[in-house]
Motif scaffolding. Structure first.
Motif, short mmCIF file in Angstrom:
data_model
loop_
_atom_site.label_atom_id
_atom_site.label_comp_id
_atom_site.label_asym_id
_atom_site.label_seq_id
_atom_site.Cartn_x
_atom_site.Cartn_y
_atom_site.Cartn_z
N VAL A 1 0.84 -1.20 0.00
CA VAL A 1 0.00 0.00 0.00
C VAL A 1 0.88 1.26 0.00
O VAL A 1 0.58 2.24 -0.68
CB VAL A 1 -1.01 -0.04 1.18
CG1 VAL A 1 -1.78 1.27 1.28
CG2 VAL A 1 -2.00 -1.20 0.99
N GLN A 2 2.01 1.20 0.71
CA GLN A 2 2.94 2.34 0.69
C GLN A 2 3.54 2.53 -0.71
O GLN A 2 3.73 3.66 -1.16
CB GLN A 2 4.06 2.14 1.70
CG GLN A 2 3.61 2.44 3.12
CD GLN A 2 4.71 2.20 4.14
OE1 GLN A 2 5.60 1.39 3.93
NE2 GLN A 2 4.62 2.88 5.25
N ASP A 3 3.83 1.42 -1.37
CA ASP A 3 4.34 1.52 -2.75
C ASP A 3 3.34 2.28 -3.63
O ASP A 3 3.72 3.11 -4.45
CB ASP A 3 4.51 0.13 -3.39
CG ASP A 3 5.74 -0.61 -2.91
OD1 ASP A 3 6.56 -0.01 -2.20
OD2 ASP A 3 5.86 -1.80 -3.27
N GLU A 4 2.06 1.96 -3.44
CA GLU A 4 1.04 2.61 -4.28
C GLU A 4 1.03 4.12 -4.03
O GLU A 4 0.88 4.91 -4.97
CB GLU A 4 -0.36 2.03 -4.03
CG GLU A 4 -0.51 0.51 -4.18
CD GLU A 4 -0.16 -0.07 -5.54
OE1 GLU A 4 0.33 0.67 -6.41
OE2 GLU A 4 -0.37 -1.28 -5.72
N ALA A 5 1.23 4.51 -2.77
CA ALA A 5 1.32 5.95 -2.47
C ALA A 5 2.50 6.55 -3.22
O ALA A 5 2.39 7.62 -3.83
CB ALA A 5 1.47 6.16 -0.97
N GLY A 6 3.62 5.84 -3.20
CA GLY A 6 4.82 6.31 -3.92
C GLY A 6 4.55 6.45 -5.40
O GLY A 6 4.93 7.45 -6.03
N HIS A 7 3.84 5.46 -5.98
CA HIS A 7 3.53 5.54 -7.42
C HIS A 7 2.71 6.80 -7.71
O HIS A 7 2.95 7.50 -8.68
CB HIS A 7 2.71 4.31 -7.86
CG HIS A 7 3.44 3.02 -7.69
ND1 HIS A 7 2.85 1.80 -7.89
CD2 HIS A 7 4.72 2.76 -7.32
CE1 HIS A 7 3.73 0.84 -7.65
NE2 HIS A 7 4.86 1.40 -7.30
N GLY A 8 1.73 7.04 -6.83
CA GLY A 8 0.90 8.23 -7.00
C GLY A 8 1.77 9.48 -6.99
O GLY A 8 1.61 10.37 -7.84
N LEU A 9 2.71 9.54 -6.04
CA LEU A 9 3.53 10.75 -5.93
C LEU A 9 4.45 10.95 -7.12
O LEU A 9 4.61 12.07 -7.61
CB LEU A 9 4.33 10.73 -4.61
CG LEU A 9 3.45 10.76 -3.35
CD1 LEU A 9 4.31 10.78 -2.10
CD2 LEU A 9 2.52 11.96 -3.34
N TYR A 10 5.09 9.87 -7.63
CA TYR A 10 5.94 10.05 -8.83
C TYR A 10 5.09 10.61 -9.95
O TYR A 10 5.50 11.45 -10.73
CB TYR A 10 6.47 8.75 -9.45
CG TYR A 10 7.23 7.78 -8.63
CD1 TYR A 10 8.13 8.19 -7.65
CD2 TYR A 10 7.10 6.41 -8.88
CE1 TYR A 10 8.83 7.24 -6.93
CE2 TYR A 10 7.80 5.48 -8.16
CZ TYR A 10 8.66 5.90 -7.19
OH TYR A 10 9.34 4.96 -6.49
N LEU A 11 3.88 10.02 -10.07
CA LEU A 11 3.04 10.37 -11.22
C LEU A 11 2.48 11.78 -11.12
O LEU A 11 2.41 12.49 -12.12
CB LEU A 11 1.92 9.34 -11.39
CG LEU A 11 2.45 7.96 -11.84
CD1 LEU A 11 1.41 6.89 -11.66
CD2 LEU A 11 2.90 8.02 -13.29
N TYR A 12 2.11 12.20 -9.90
CA TYR A 12 1.69 13.60 -9.75
C TYR A 12 2.84 14.53 -10.12
O TYR A 12 2.64 15.53 -10.79
CB TYR A 12 1.22 13.89 -8.31
CG TYR A 12 -0.17 13.38 -7.99
CD1 TYR A 12 -1.27 13.73 -8.78
CD2 TYR A 12 -0.40 12.56 -6.89
CE1 TYR A 12 -2.55 13.27 -8.49
CE2 TYR A 12 -1.68 12.09 -6.59
CZ TYR A 12 -2.75 12.45 -7.40
OH TYR A 12 -4.01 12.00 -7.11
#
Ligand SMILES: [Fe+2]
Ligand SMILES: [Fe+2]
Length: 318
Positions: free
Chosen positions: A75-86
């Motif tokens: 779930v933390q990885d998914e947050a990281g993915h969101g942040l790179y993409l933003y």
């Protein structure tokens, strides 16, 4: 800029794409390319962030410490993915606040798969196996997409997605080797997640409005139907290993084509969920809005702290 100058720039831009060179944020790009990328990258970022919600529900209920640690990491990885993409999206000249605003008001979409509920622990297995599995198939071609920041973000994202897929499959394997009841739970999760996973590849090629232009810009390397077929061909043998049945009576292997044939997807359901009438659409958006509102004091504190520090730095410099 004159029409001729724009035409020249367009020519240089298209030649770059044809040579498989990356387009970088400071390069000239057609307005439509910029807008399409803002739409797609932000939709992708929102999906990562909203995607944390159905699984986040299970962190406190994971059946062992090992499972809890793995799910928490995912779930933390998914947050990281969101942040790179933003961040990648912001290089195209839109602010983070605008992007959140678009999500919260429903102007921007996110992947409809996250509007389905996670009812049992087996759903966490099914999501990792099927949803992250489908995400990998969608995202691997994007490592070569033409817009540099998006392509580079995808390399790391895909590596992490493959960990997610394996942790999901391992949950399914453990359940399928467990008690009769556990195996039934795994089958039930597959029954509920199979069709929505196939819908993750989007409408059929005939119905897809963006495919042609996106293929031209190498934003898409394969069509929705090609990717969906690849997912089915890859996943059916995995279900066989688990001893589970894919909930599709029309599914059969065609020896001539080397591909699985499959039944009709319920496109009514797909469009209903896209339009906001899925089981959890309202719940997901209100959870995001609450997180944003409740986090206001953290943002304010972070800004105040940064300002205080920069004042200190200025004073020290003097
Ligand atoms: Fe992700
Ligand atoms: Fe993932």
């Amino acid at each position: 800029m004159s029409q001729n100058e724009i035409k020249d720039l367009e020519k240089i831009f298209e030649e770059k794409i044809a040579r498989d060179e990356r387009i970088e944020p400071k390069d000239w790009m057609p307005e439509k390319y910029r807008k399409t990328h803002i739409r797609q990258i932000s939709q992708h970022a929102h999906s990562e962030i909203v995607g944390m919600l159905p699984e986040g529900n299970w962190i406190t209920r994971a059946p062992s410490l090992r499972r809890k640690v793995a799910l928490l990491a995912k779930v933390q990885d998914e947050a990281g993915h969101g942040l790179y993409l933003y961040s990648a999206c912001e290089t195209l000249g839109i602010s983070r606040e605008e992007l959140y605003e678009q999500l919260h008001t429903g102007k921007a979409k996110y992947s409809s798969i996250f509007n389905y509920p996670t009812l049992t622990w087996a759903d966490i297995g099914a999501i990792g196996w099927l949803v992250d599995g489908a995400a990998i198939i969608n995202q691997v071609p994007l490592c070569n997409t033409s817009f540099g920041p998006y392509a580079r973000a995808m390399v790391r994202v895909c590596k992490e997605e493959s960990f997610h897929q394996r942790q999901g499959y391992e949950i399914m394997l453990t359940l399928c080797n467990g008690t009769e009841e556990q195996k039934e739970m795994a089958q039930d999760a597959l029954n509920r997640w199979w069709w929505p996973s196939l819908m993750m590849f989007g409408p059929t090629d005939e119905e897809s409005t963006h495919t042609e232009q996106s293929m031209k810009w190498k934003l898409k390397r394969k069509t929705n139907d090609e990717l969906r077929q690849q997912f089915i061909d890859q996943t059916v043998p995995q279900a066989d290993i688990l001893g589970l049945t894919i909930p599709d009576e029309d599914l059969k292997f065609n020896n001539d084509t080397g591909h699985y044939e499959f039944g009709e997807i319920n496109w009514d359901e797909f469009w209903q969920v896209v339009k906001g009438h899925g089981m959890c659409n309202k719940e997901r958006i209100s959870a995001r809005k609450n997180a944003w509102d409740n986090g206001e004091w953290v943002r304010d504190a972070a800004v105040a702290y940064a300002e205080k520090n920069s004042e200190k730095e200025i004073q020290q410099a003097i």
